[in-house]
Design a protein around this motif. Structure first.
Motif, PDB file in Angstrom:
ATOM      1  N   GLU A 292      -4.721  10.134  -0.907  1.00 58.10           N
ATOM      2  CA  GLU A 292      -5.411   8.854  -0.721  1.00 58.10           C
ATOM      3  C   GLU A 292      -4.350   7.762  -0.745  1.00 58.10           C
ATOM      4  OE1 GLU A 292      -6.625  10.345  -4.042  1.00 58.10           O
ATOM      5  OE2 GLU A 292      -4.696   9.612  -4.782  1.00 58.10           O
ATOM      6  N   ASN A 293      -4.699   6.609  -0.183  1.00 61.43           N
ATOM      7  CA  ASN A 293      -3.804   5.458  -0.239  1.00 61.43           C
ATOM      8  C   ASN A 293      -4.382   4.415  -1.180  1.00 61.43           C
ATOM      9  OD1 ASN A 293      -1.954   6.346   1.867  1.00 61.43           O
ATOM     10  ND2 ASN A 293      -3.684   6.022   3.240  1.00 61.43           N
ATOM     11  N   ILE A 294      -3.499   3.710  -1.829  1.00 58.60           N
ATOM     12  CA  ILE A 294      -3.907   2.586  -2.671  1.00 58.60           C
ATOM     13  C   ILE A 294      -3.317   1.325  -2.039  1.00 58.60           C
ATOM     14  CG2 ILE A 294      -3.804   1.571  -5.005  1.00 58.60           C
ATOM     15  CD1 ILE A 294      -5.095   4.341  -5.052  1.00 58.60           C
TER      16      ILE A 294
ATOM     17  N   GLY B 158       0.853  -1.191   0.000  1.00 59.58           N
ATOM     18  CA  GLY B 158       0.000   0.000   0.000  1.00 59.58           C
ATOM     19  C   GLY B 158       0.886   1.237   0.000  1.00 59.58           C
ATOM     20  N   TRP B 159       0.369   2.340  -0.514  1.00 60.46           N
ATOM     21  CA  TRP B 159       1.152   3.570  -0.475  1.00 60.46           C
ATOM     22  C   TRP B 159       0.221   4.773  -0.595  1.00 60.46           C
ATOM     23  CZ3 TRP B 159       0.170   1.027  -4.991  1.00 60.46           C
ATOM     24  CH2 TRP B 159      -0.245   1.810  -6.068  1.00 60.46           C
ATOM     25  N   GLY B 160       0.759   5.941  -0.222  1.00 61.62           N
ATOM     26  CA  GLY B 160      -0.016   7.172  -0.337  1.00 61.62           C
ATOM     27  C   GLY B 160       0.396   7.941  -1.579  1.00 61.62           C
ATOM     28  N   ASN B 161      -0.576   8.489  -2.272  1.00 59.86           N
ATOM     29  CA  ASN B 161      -0.274   9.369  -3.409  1.00 59.86           C
ATOM     30  C   ASN B 161      -0.098  10.787  -2.876  1.00 59.86           C
ATOM     31  OD1 ASN B 161      -0.511   7.447  -5.505  1.00 59.86           O
ATOM     32  ND2 ASN B 161      -2.738   7.554  -5.338  1.00 59.86           N
ATOM     33  N   CYS B 162       1.061  11.361  -3.138  1.00 55.43           N
ATOM     34  CA  CYS B 162       1.352  12.710  -2.631  1.00 55.43           C
ATOM     35  C   CYS B 162       1.648  13.700  -3.748  1.00 55.43           C
ATOM     36  CB  CYS B 162       2.586  12.675  -1.737  1.00 55.43           C
ATOM     37  SG  CYS B 162       2.188  12.340  -0.042  1.00 55.43           S
ATOM     38  N   HIS B 163       2.145  13.183  -4.855  1.00 52.07           N
ATOM     39  CA  HIS B 163       2.566  14.082  -5.933  1.00 52.07           C
ATOM     40  C   HIS B 163       1.330  14.783  -6.512  1.00 52.07           C
ATOM     41  CE1 HIS B 163       4.149  15.432  -9.730  1.00 52.07           C
ATOM     42  NE2 HIS B 163       5.373  15.123  -9.314  1.00 52.07           N
ATOM     43  N   PRO B 164       1.360  16.124  -6.641  1.00 52.22           N
ATOM     44  CA  PRO B 164       0.148  16.834  -7.081  1.00 52.22           C
ATOM     45  C   PRO B 164      -0.397  16.348  -8.429  1.00 52.22           C
ATOM     46  CG  PRO B 164       2.039  18.337  -6.854  1.00 52.22           C
ATOM     47  CD  PRO B 164       2.474  17.009  -6.324  1.00 52.22           C
ATOM     48  N   ASP B 165       0.492  16.021  -9.382  1.00 57.71           N
ATOM     49  CA  ASP B 165      -0.007  15.567 -10.694  1.00 57.71           C
ATOM     50  C   ASP B 165      -0.654  14.183 -10.579  1.00 57.71           C
ATOM     51  OD1 ASP B 165       1.188  17.846 -11.510  1.00 57.71           O
ATOM     52  OD2 ASP B 165       2.826  16.879 -12.634  1.00 57.71           O
ATOM     53  N   ILE B 166      -0.064  13.351  -9.722  1.00 57.41           N
ATOM     54  CA  ILE B 166      -0.634  12.007  -9.542  1.00 57.41           C
ATOM     55  C   ILE B 166      -1.984  12.105  -8.831  1.00 57.41           C
ATOM     56  CG2 ILE B 166      -0.302   9.803  -8.338  1.00 57.41           C
ATOM     57  CD1 ILE B 166       2.569   9.888  -9.256  1.00 57.41           C
ATOM     58  N   LEU B 167      -2.019  12.966  -7.806  1.00 53.92           N
ATOM     59  CA  LEU B 167      -3.296  13.158  -7.092  1.00 53.92           C
ATOM     60  C   LEU B 167      -4.377  13.625  -8.065  1.00 53.92           C
ATOM     61  CD1 LEU B 167      -2.250  14.861  -3.750  1.00 53.92           C
ATOM     62  CD2 LEU B 167      -3.465  12.696  -4.010  1.00 53.92           C
ATOM     63  N   ALA B 168      -4.034  14.625  -8.873  1.00 60.42           N
ATOM     64  CA  ALA B 168      -5.027  15.176  -9.808  1.00 60.42           C
ATOM     65  C   ALA B 168      -5.488  14.089 -10.771  1.00 60.42           C
ATOM     66  CB  ALA B 168      -4.427  16.354 -10.568  1.00 60.42           C
TER      67      ALA B 168
ATOM     68  N   GLY C 156      -5.755 -16.500  -5.610  1.00 58.97           N
ATOM     69  CA  GLY C 156      -6.104 -16.353  -7.026  1.00 58.97           C
ATOM     70  C   GLY C 156      -6.746 -15.018  -7.373  1.00 58.97           C
ATOM     71  N   GLN C 157      -7.137 -14.240  -6.369  1.00 58.19           N
ATOM     72  CA  GLN C 157      -7.771 -12.948  -6.677  1.00 58.19           C
ATOM     73  C   GLN C 157      -6.794 -11.796  -6.518  1.00 58.19           C
ATOM     74  OE1 GLN C 157     -11.480 -11.888  -4.997  1.00 58.19           O
ATOM     75  NE2 GLN C 157     -12.256 -13.980  -5.018  1.00 58.19           N
ATOM     76  N   PHE C 158      -7.029 -10.755  -7.291  1.00 65.56           N
ATOM     77  CA  PHE C 158      -6.253  -9.518  -7.165  1.00 65.56           C
ATOM     78  C   PHE C 158      -7.168  -8.500  -6.485  1.00 65.56           C
ATOM     79  CE2 PHE C 158      -5.105  -5.351  -9.168  1.00 65.56           C
ATOM     80  CZ  PHE C 158      -3.865  -5.219  -8.570  1.00 65.56           C
ATOM     81  N   SER C 159      -6.714  -7.948  -5.354  1.00 62.07           N
ATOM     82  CA  SER C 159      -7.528  -6.950  -4.656  1.00 62.07           C
ATOM     83  C   SER C 159      -6.920  -5.576  -4.836  1.00 62.07           C
ATOM     84  CB  SER C 159      -7.583  -7.294  -3.158  1.00 62.07           C
ATOM     85  OG  SER C 159      -8.094  -6.202  -2.429  1.00 62.07           O
ATOM     86  N   MET C 160      -7.783  -4.583  -5.004  1.00 67.89           N
ATOM     87  CA  MET C 160      -7.302  -3.209  -5.154  1.00 67.89           C
ATOM     88  C   MET C 160      -8.297  -2.281  -4.467  1.00 67.89           C
ATOM     89  SD  MET C 160      -6.430  -1.376  -8.662  1.00 67.89           S
ATOM     90  CE  MET C 160      -4.886  -0.583  -8.734  1.00 67.89           C
ATOM     91  N   THR C 161      -7.779  -1.367  -3.639  1.00 70.88           N
ATOM     92  CA  THR C 161      -8.680  -0.461  -2.917  1.00 70.88           C
ATOM     93  C   THR C 161      -8.143   0.957  -2.902  1.00 70.88           C
ATOM     94  OG1 THR C 161      -7.566  -1.115  -0.884  1.00 70.88           O
ATOM     95  CG2 THR C 161      -9.654  -2.146  -1.308  1.00 70.88           C
ATOM     96  N   VAL C 162      -9.068   1.892  -2.752  1.00 66.76           N
ATOM     97  CA  VAL C 162      -8.710   3.286  -2.500  1.00 66.76           C
ATOM     98  C   VAL C 162      -9.133   3.563  -1.067  1.00 66.76           C
ATOM     99  CG1 VAL C 162      -9.198   5.692  -3.082  1.00 66.76           C
ATOM    100  CG2 VAL C 162      -9.146   3.964  -4.882  1.00 66.76           C
ATOM    101  N   GLN C 163      -8.195   4.112  -0.305  1.00 66.09           N
ATOM    102  CA  GLN C 163      -8.489   4.331   1.114  1.00 66.09           C
ATOM    103  C   GLN C 163      -8.139   5.758   1.477  1.00 66.09           C
ATOM    104  OE1 GLN C 163      -5.961   4.885   3.550  1.00 66.09           O
ATOM    105  NE2 GLN C 163      -6.445   3.692   5.369  1.00 66.09           N
ATOM    106  N   SER C 164      -8.974   6.379   2.300  1.00 64.29           N
ATOM    107  CA  SER C 164      -8.634   7.711   2.781  1.00 64.29           C
ATOM    108  C   SER C 164      -9.277   7.941   4.153  1.00 64.29           C
ATOM    109  CB  SER C 164      -9.053   8.773   1.754  1.00 64.29           C
ATOM    110  OG  SER C 164      -8.454  10.005   2.080  1.00 64.29           O
ATOM    111  N   GLU C 165      -9.347   9.188   4.562  1.00 67.24           N
ATOM    112  CA  GLU C 165      -9.836   9.493   5.912  1.00 67.24           C
ATOM    113  C   GLU C 165     -10.949  10.526   5.853  1.00 67.24           C
ATOM    114  OE1 GLU C 165      -6.610  10.922   8.365  1.00 67.24           O
ATOM    115  OE2 GLU C 165      -5.216   9.608   7.327  1.00 67.24           O
ATOM    116  N   TYR C 166     -11.731  10.584   6.910  1.00 67.89           N
ATOM    117  CA  TYR C 166     -12.685  11.682   7.081  1.00 67.89           C
ATOM    118  C   TYR C 166     -12.851  11.913   8.578  1.00 67.89           C
ATOM    119  CZ  TYR C 166     -16.330   8.435   8.590  1.00 67.89           C
ATOM    120  OH  TYR C 166     -17.048   7.507   9.291  1.00 67.89           O
ATOM    121  N   GLY C 167     -13.213  13.128   8.929  1.00 66.68           N
ATOM    122  CA  GLY C 167     -13.420  13.339  10.370  1.00 66.68           C
ATOM    123  C   GLY C 167     -13.725  14.776  10.699  1.00 66.68           C
TER     124      GLY C 167
END
Ligand SMILES: O=C(O)CCC(=O)C(=O)O
Ligand SMILES: [Fe+2]
Length: 317
Positions: free
Chosen positions: A233-235, A201-211, A306-317
């Motif tokens: 967000e994290n992937i 998992g990792w966080g996207n920080c680069h502004p172009d990648i985020l956009a 056998g499955q590939f899992s992919m998620t987008v994760q973030s926060e709210y509060g």
């Protein structure tokens, strides 16, 4: 200024090498067993009654362990770098009020929930699953290993952005940077027979990648409008092994959209609530949004073989 940045980057690179060798030498495993140690100790102590000498010895070695880990941690960590933080966090966080987990044995499952209806659940510690909540996301059709690989490869400064504020989590995988992930052989990318499964998992920080990434998903519509949302967000993606049992150091509650594949979540209460709360597992499917206070629920995940899992994760509060 530039010199400072270069020095910082060099230092981080050195820290990464240190981290890698620490993990290769089994520090990761030892530290993760520490969680079970705390839980099992509590459980056994409750069952066997008082054995003061044993308790004193265990508590003393635990404190000594925590202090030494704290030092290792302060040397090695920039931000959540080593899993040792979990233990330091565990040892230094305020004790939880076990009301958060008493009587919780499964997730609350919601369907077609409006923002108004969701208000009563919004700031509970979860777990909650909102079914079929991301059907409008372009990500469900477009996200793939290749999309992220190409995005990171073509964006100048993309990997450096991870060194400078976003985290890469390899869990139990023998890949220590996102660059290594995106340089895997085709056979390993697809987890073909005989290949070692991987999960990161990792966080996207680069502004172009985020956009770019934000064109493919929206913050779930049922979340309160006045909530705070972070800029990143994290992937998480990969096969089988999933995330190791951990608590998160994050400022807010967590939401996660299950873009591809199924996943089993295993939750455990914090050790001080072991006597009133339970561990349990639940299963999510593509399209689900999971909401959880990952700061007070220990959580681990596993992907069906056998499955590939992919998620987008973030926060709210
Ligand atoms: O999705 C996963 O496998 C792990 C997610 C996680 O640790 C989190 O959302 O805090
Ligand atoms: Fe987590």
């Amino acid at each position: 200024m530039q010199k400072n940045n270069r020095e910082r980057r060099n230092l981080r690179r050195k820290i990464k090498i240190l981290q890698k060798s620490a993990i290769e030498r089994g520090l990761n495993g030892v530290l993760l067993q520490e969680y079970n140690f705390v839980c099992n100790y509590k459980h056994e102590a409750a069952n066997k009654g008082s054995n003061k000498k044993l308790i004193v010895a265990i508590v003393t070695s635990f404190i000594v362990g925590v202090i030494s880990l704290y030092f290792v941690n302060s040397i090695l960590s920039t931000r959540c770098l080593l899993p040792s933080n979990y233990l330091v966090w565990e040892a230094t966080r305020p004790l939880a009020d076990c009301a958060y987990c008493g009587n919780v044995t499964k997730p609350i499952i919601l369907r077609n929930i409006s923002r108004r209806e969701f208000v009563r659940y919004a700031y509970s510690s979860g777990p909650i699953i909102v079914k079929n909540a991301i059907r409008k996301w372009k990500a469900t059709r477009k996200f793939s290993f290749k999309l992220f690989q190409q995005l990171y490869e073509k964006t100048a400064g993309s990997y450096e952005s991870l060194d400078e504020g976003c985290q890469f989590l390899n869990f139990k995988t023998d890949l220590f940077t996102l660059q290594e992930v995106f340089s895997m052989s085709e056979a390993r990318i697809r987890n073909e027979e005989g290949q070692k499964p991987w999960y990161v998992g990792w966080g996207n920080c680069h502004p172009d990648i985020l956009a770019n990434v934000r064109q493919y998903y929206d913050i779930p519509e049922f979340l309160p409008l006045d909530a705070e949302f972070p800029a990143t967000e994290n992937i998480f993606f990969g096969y089988e092994i999933g995330a190791v049992m951990h608590l998160d150091y994050i400022a807010r509650l967590m939401w996660q959209g299950q873009v591809k594949g199924n996943k089993t979540w295993s939750l455990a209460p914090v050790p001080e609530c072991d006597h009133v709360c339970q561990k349990f597992d639940f299963y999510v499917e593509p399209g689900d949004v999971v909401l959880l206070d990952t700061r007070i629920w220990y959580h681990a995940t596993r992907i069906p073989k056998g499955q590939f899992s992919m998620t987008v994760q973030s926060e709210y509060g």
